[in-house]
Design a protein around this motif. Structure first.
Motif, short mmCIF file in Angstrom:
data_model
loop_
_atom_site.label_atom_id
_atom_site.label_comp_id
_atom_site.label_asym_id
_atom_site.label_seq_id
_atom_site.Cartn_x
_atom_site.Cartn_y
_atom_site.Cartn_z
N THR A 1 0.81 -1.22 0.00
CA THR A 1 0.00 0.00 0.00
C THR A 1 0.84 1.27 0.00
O THR A 1 0.51 2.25 -0.68
CB THR A 1 -0.95 0.00 1.22
OG1 THR A 1 -1.70 -1.21 1.24
CG2 THR A 1 -1.92 1.18 1.14
N PHE A 2 1.95 1.24 0.76
CA PHE A 2 2.73 2.46 0.93
C PHE A 2 4.16 2.35 0.42
O PHE A 2 4.92 3.32 0.49
CB PHE A 2 2.77 2.86 2.42
CG PHE A 2 1.41 2.92 3.06
CD1 PHE A 2 0.48 3.86 2.65
CD2 PHE A 2 1.06 2.02 4.06
CE1 PHE A 2 -0.78 3.92 3.25
CE2 PHE A 2 -0.19 2.06 4.65
CZ PHE A 2 -1.11 3.02 4.25
N SER B 1 -2.87 5.81 5.58
CA SER B 1 -1.55 6.45 5.66
C SER B 1 -0.71 5.55 6.55
O SER B 1 -1.26 4.80 7.37
CB SER B 1 -1.64 7.86 6.25
OG SER B 1 -1.90 7.81 7.64
N PRO B 2 0.61 5.60 6.44
CA PRO B 2 1.44 4.73 7.28
C PRO B 2 1.19 4.92 8.77
O PRO B 2 1.11 3.94 9.53
CB PRO B 2 2.86 5.13 6.90
CG PRO B 2 2.75 5.62 5.49
CD PRO B 2 1.43 6.32 5.43
N ARG C 1 -5.94 -3.83 1.09
CA ARG C 1 -6.64 -2.83 1.92
C ARG C 1 -8.11 -3.21 2.07
O ARG C 1 -8.68 -3.16 3.17
CB ARG C 1 -6.49 -1.45 1.29
CG ARG C 1 -7.31 -0.36 1.99
CD ARG C 1 -7.29 0.92 1.18
NE ARG C 1 -8.30 1.86 1.64
CZ ARG C 1 -8.67 2.94 0.97
NH1 ARG C 1 -8.10 3.22 -0.21
NH2 ARG C 1 -9.62 3.74 1.44
#
Length: 429
Positions: free
Chosen positions: A276-277, A334-335, A400
């Motif tokens: 995701t990040f 977000s992380p 996610r």
């Protein structure tokens, strides 16, 4: 040695040195059980890449692993009856540390699945035996200490996760990390044996039940306990009545959803951060560390919270916190929020394993060791079912979206937590 004041202000008899040492020895086994396997989890992205697995294939390998635990857990009560919980806990933990080396060196999907199955088989027996021995020590203490044991497990998990994340960042070969774990964790497990309690596992149960006066009928305990030898006759499964089996199964369902929540961080946390990040290996490993770190805090403070609120209210509060935290992290990815979400989920399920194991071990009419065995078997069922489901959803949608299963697990906890006690833990007279 002096007496200490209990939570109700009364003097509590001093705890013998032998029992204190046994508590530390049990805590060490819990710590090693958490550290030895959880050191592997930050290396999962490397294993996935080196073998060339899809999310579905990886989730299936993780999900098939607990089959070993489901099968071996059925024999835990019999093994403890023959050899005692102390011997079984130590021996199984040493076998688990050995099998973890096979996981590190997996070079194919089949190798990974089989090594995980062997590790899960040893871990299931360790889990049941160390909880059973921990209950022996708790009865000697005459107050709740089960949450602290699981706190040591979580502390071990955090330690192992940090070690694995650091090793991944430094590029330490997987096989070398596994060899370090085998030597270090195996030796410490062997050394703990001499400090565990001796005697039969039923010793403390017998001592806790004073004999009835001559001519008196069978007395009921605080929960209306009926001694097994005068329990009503009828259909019994594994020595339990259908009602007792139903209660144990409901306790097991609590752990199905609690274990599935833990699996979200254990199996998918690092992959979620990476996919995701694009997180670096160390930051990716922090998803697991955040969950286990919050769970550690929740468990070391859990005995006081449960004494004040009771197991049921504590479980429901935790489920709501976990649901809210993980939902926020998935709605606004977000992380930082991801780490907060995993931490909230870990804190939310912190007290559930100790609560369910204690309740199962103390249920009236349930033979010694059987309640813990059945509840532990259900927990393995959750670890078996959910990874393939999450993996398939991740491939069909995204990881996610697949992790929205975590708030659904919280709903399951809210439903089945009704079987947990509303009362605070009471000290034995």
């Amino acid at each position: 040695m002096t007496a200490h004041a209990s939570s109700d202000g009364l003097a509590r008899p001093p705890v013998p040195t032998q029992v204190r040492r046994a508590r530390w020895a049990v805590s060490l086994i819990f710590f090693l059980n958490g550290a030895s396997f959880c050191a592997i989890m930050p290396r999962y992205p490397e294993l996935v890449e080196s073998i060339g697995l899809s999310n579905t294939a990886f989730g299936l390998a993780i999900g098939l692993g607990p089959i070993g635990g489901l099968l071996s857990g059925l024999f835990a009560a019999r093994l403890m009856g023959g050899f005692g919980s102390a011997r079984i806990a130590v021996a199984a933990q040493m076998i688990a540390s050995t099998s973890h080396l096979l996981v590190y060196t997996a070079g194919s999907w089949l190798w990974l699945a089989l090594s995980l199955a062997l590790a899960a088989a040893a871990d299931a027996i360790t889990d049941i035996a160390m909880n059973a021995h921990g209950m022996r020590v708790e009865r000697r203490y005459r107050r709740s200490i089960m949450n602290s044991y699981h706190g040591w497990w979580s502390l071990g998990a955090v330690t192992g996760g940090l070690f694995g994340a650091a090793a991944a960042q430094l590029g330490l070969p997987l096989w070398f990390q596994g060899l370090i774990g085998l030597v270090l964790f195996g030796a410490l497990a062997a050394g703990s044996f001499r400090f565990l309690l001796t005697g039969h596992d039923s010793t403390e149960r017998s001592a806790a039940a004073p004999p009835a006066p001559a001519g008196a009928g069978p007395s009921a305990g605080s929960a209306g306990e009926v001694p097994a030898d005068v329990a009503p006759s009828g259909l019994r499964i594994a020595g339990m009545s259908l009602r007792a089996l139903g209660l144990v199964s409901a306790l097991g369902m609590v752990l199905v959803f609690a274990g599935s929540t833990e699996d979200a961080g254990n199996t998918w946390g690092a992959l979620f951060m990476t996919d995701t990040f694009g997180a670096a290996p160390f930051l990716a490993g922090m998803a697991f560390v955040a969950m286990q770190g919050a769970q550690t805090i929740g468990r070391f403070t859990g005995d006081a919270v449960v004494d004040r609120l009771g197991d049921r209210a504590t479980a429901r509060l935790g489920a709501l916190v976990g649901m809210a935290g993980m939902s926020l992290a998935l709605l606004m990815p977000s992380p930082v929020l991801a780490l907060i979400g995993f931490a909230a989920a870990g804190w939310g399920v912190a007290t559930l394993f100790p609560a369910a194991f204690r309740a199962a071990d103390e249920l009236p009419g349930v033979p010694h060791g059987v309640g813990i065995t059945v509840v532990g078997w259900f927990a393995r069922l959750g670890f078996f079912v959910t990874p393939p489901v999450v993996g398939a959803l991740a491939d069909a949608l995204t990881l996610r979206h697949a992790l929205w299963m975590v708030p659904i697990y919280a709903l399951g906890i809210l439903l089945f937590s009704a079987v947990l006690s509303t009362r605070q833990h009471r000290e034995a007279p």
